[in-house]
Design a protein around this motif. Structure first.
Motif, PDB file in Angstrom:
ATOM      1  N   THR A  83      -6.269   4.361 -14.010  1.00  0.00           N
ATOM      2  CA  THR A  83      -5.573   3.070 -13.983  1.00  0.00           C
ATOM      3  C   THR A  83      -4.980   2.794 -12.610  1.00  0.00           C
ATOM      4  OG1 THR A  83      -5.013   3.399 -16.300  1.00  0.00           O
ATOM      5  CG2 THR A  83      -3.789   1.696 -15.131  1.00  0.00           C
ATOM      6  N   LYS A  84      -4.413   3.821 -12.002  1.00  0.00           N
ATOM      7  CA  LYS A  84      -3.794   3.653 -10.682  1.00  0.00           C
ATOM      8  C   LYS A  84      -4.789   3.708  -9.543  1.00  0.00           C
ATOM      9  CE  LYS A  84      -0.189   5.728  -9.069  1.00  0.00           C
ATOM     10  NZ  LYS A  84       0.955   4.958  -8.577  1.00  0.00           N
ATOM     11  N   GLN A  85      -6.050   4.128  -9.862  1.00  0.00           N
ATOM     12  CA  GLN A  85      -7.039   4.393  -8.804  1.00  0.00           C
ATOM     13  C   GLN A  85      -6.488   5.450  -7.845  1.00  0.00           C
ATOM     14  OE1 GLN A  85     -10.106   1.955  -8.055  1.00  0.00           O
ATOM     15  NE2 GLN A  85      -9.812   2.251 -10.243  1.00  0.00           N
ATOM     16  N   ARG A 133       0.037   5.436   4.653  1.00  0.00           N
ATOM     17  CA  ARG A 133       0.063   4.083   4.113  1.00  0.00           C
ATOM     18  C   ARG A 133       0.405   4.133   2.633  1.00  0.00           C
ATOM     19  NH1 ARG A 133      -1.709  -1.270   3.852  1.00  0.00           N
ATOM     20  NH2 ARG A 133      -2.584  -1.646   1.808  1.00  0.00           N
ATOM     21  N   HIS A 134       1.498   3.523   2.268  1.00  0.00           N
ATOM     22  CA  HIS A 134       2.009   3.610   0.920  1.00  0.00           C
ATOM     23  C   HIS A 134       3.008   2.480   0.821  1.00  0.00           C
ATOM     24  CE1 HIS A 134       1.719   7.159  -1.881  1.00  0.00           C
ATOM     25  NE2 HIS A 134       2.306   6.249  -2.619  1.00  0.00           N
ATOM     26  N   TYR A 135       3.387   2.069  -0.360  1.00  0.00           N
ATOM     27  CA  TYR A 135       4.436   1.062  -0.504  1.00  0.00           C
ATOM     28  C   TYR A 135       4.117  -0.167   0.353  1.00  0.00           C
ATOM     29  CZ  TYR A 135       6.479   5.648  -1.406  1.00  0.00           C
ATOM     30  OH  TYR A 135       6.701   6.920  -1.829  1.00  0.00           O
ATOM     31  N   PRO A 192       3.704   8.710 -12.644  1.00  0.00           N
ATOM     32  CA  PRO A 192       3.737   8.226 -11.258  1.00  0.00           C
ATOM     33  C   PRO A 192       4.241   6.790 -11.267  1.00  0.00           C
ATOM     34  CG  PRO A 192       1.509   8.069 -12.102  1.00  0.00           C
ATOM     35  CD  PRO A 192       2.354   8.673 -13.213  1.00  0.00           C
ATOM     36  N   SER A 193       4.617   6.279 -10.109  1.00  0.00           N
ATOM     37  CA  SER A 193       5.044   4.891 -10.059  1.00  0.00           C
ATOM     38  C   SER A 193       3.916   3.992 -10.595  1.00  0.00           C
ATOM     39  CB  SER A 193       5.405   4.508  -8.629  1.00  0.00           C
ATOM     40  OG  SER A 193       4.360   4.851  -7.741  1.00  0.00           O
ATOM     41  N   ALA A 194       4.305   2.941 -11.330  1.00  0.00           N
ATOM     42  CA  ALA A 194       3.324   2.120 -12.052  1.00  0.00           C
ATOM     43  C   ALA A 194       2.751   1.005 -11.178  1.00  0.00           C
ATOM     44  CB  ALA A 194       3.965   1.546 -13.320  1.00  0.00           C
TER      45      ALA A 194
HETATM   46 MG    MG Z   1       4.073   6.189  -5.993  1.00  0.00          MG
END
Ligand code: MG
Ligand code: TXA
Length: 320
Positions: free
Chosen positions: A47-49, A221-223, A134-136
């Protein structure tokens, strides 16, 4: 159609049949599944890839459950757990043999925390298993701090977002690992370095490159919003430099008067770092919806939660 609901019994029924529910925590919403269900955990990654090499955090209702999850608790880990749980601190400890490899990406350590949110705690207490969460958000994008953010990302992919209101802390948990029983910060987050040092003394922060072998998921690279984002000390100078663009501003405490700005958000008029942290991701979500050419974000003072906010803003500037 919205998948947002406050029905706790429905959330329990969905989790009991190995499906996923997005749950509120004090930091960000998590995409939760039974840690012992291979089906549920695989669908979290799908779902999160999210790449399988990036391990998950195990969420438990109380410290009584900790011995089921980990095999060894260093003294300073116990001190930190006593000081901050339930709360936005994740401890990475030697795992118990019962924890599936897919949770830990095959590592011999497991990340664990007790979230400080009444709905999450009641849910965890009523389930027979801990939740991996994990964060959704899709891998790499902005973390969700409202049920609506999750709905926008995943309404066609999961059955339910359990609504617990906007997240009070707004930035992910601080992650601490142990080397020779000494704590090291792996990820800056909602528990400040200073608060942690009050309990265990001076602590170092591993930079991303040093962490890479331990936590390959902590990519630069995140957020990240889709819009190009820059982090600056002087907003008015940056506005001059980009004046022919459609500009969005993310300011700490005071609005810019410049009329060349298309949209702007002030995070905390009182310069309250916790208030700013709690609004940060929603502000990035909003800015991203305004068809801007560039988001100019103001750098925070480098102490307390300001350090954690700067870490997230820095990562928001890394292009794909
Ligand atoms: Mg996260
Ligand atoms: O606040 C939070 O921590 C939120 C809420 C939902 O609890 N969760 C969260 O999870 O931020 P996630 O999956 O987005 O981030 C977990 C981080 C990843 O960067 C992962 O690499 C690291 O934890 N991690 C998990 N297990 C680890 C381990 N055994 N060793 C080192 N790092 C680990």
């Amino acid at each position: 159609m919205s998948i947002i609901s406050t029905d706790l019994s429905k959330a329990i029924a969905i989790l009991n049949k190995d499906a996923l529910v997005a749950i509120p925590t004090e930091t960000v919403y998590g995409l939760a599944g039974n840690i012992f269900s291979e089906k549920a955990i695989k669908s979290i990654f799908e779902t999160k890839q999210r790449p399988f090499f990036n391990p998950l955090i195990v969420h438990i209702p109380s410290v009584d459950v900790l011995p089921d999850i980990v095999s060894y608790i260093p003294e300073k880990a116990q001190l930190l757990a006593d000081a901050f749980w339930p709360g936005p601190l994740t401890l990475v400890l030697k795992k118990n043999s019962g924890i599936p490899d897919i949770i830990t990406a095959g590592k011999d350590t497991v990340a664990v925390r007790i979230p400080n949110h009444p709905v999450a705690l009641e849910l965890l207490q009523r389930l027979d298993f801990p939740l991996a969460a994990p964060s959704a958000n899709p891998f790499g994008s902005i973390s969700p701090t409202t049920a609506q953010h999750v709905n926008d990302y995943f309404k066609d992919k999961i059955e339910m977002v359990l609504d617990g209101g906007p997240c009070q802390r707004g930035i992910e948990s601080t992650i601490i690992g142990f080397e020779n029983d000494e704590p090291i910060i792996y990820r800056l987050g909602s528990t400040s370095v200073e608060a942690i040092e009050n309990i265990v003394g001076p602590i170092s922060v591993k930079n991303r490159k040093q962490i890479a072998p331990d936590a390959p998921g902590m990519l630069d690279r995140h957020y990240a919003p889709k819009t190009e984002t820059i982090l600056v000390d002087d907003i008015s100078e940056a506005i001059k430099k980009h004046k022919d663009k459609r500009i969005g501003i993310l300011a700490i405490n005071s609005p810019s008067e410049d009329d060349g700005i298309a949209f702007q958000i002030v995070l905390s008029e009182a310069t309250d770092l916790q208030e700013a942290a709690s609004k940060l991701y929603d502000a990035l979500h909003q800015l991203d919806k305004h068809d801007l050419d560039i988001i100019i974000a103001e750098r925070f003072p480098d102490f307390g939660l300001g350090k954690s906010i700067n870490d997230r803003l820095q990562r928001a500037t890394v292009r794909a």
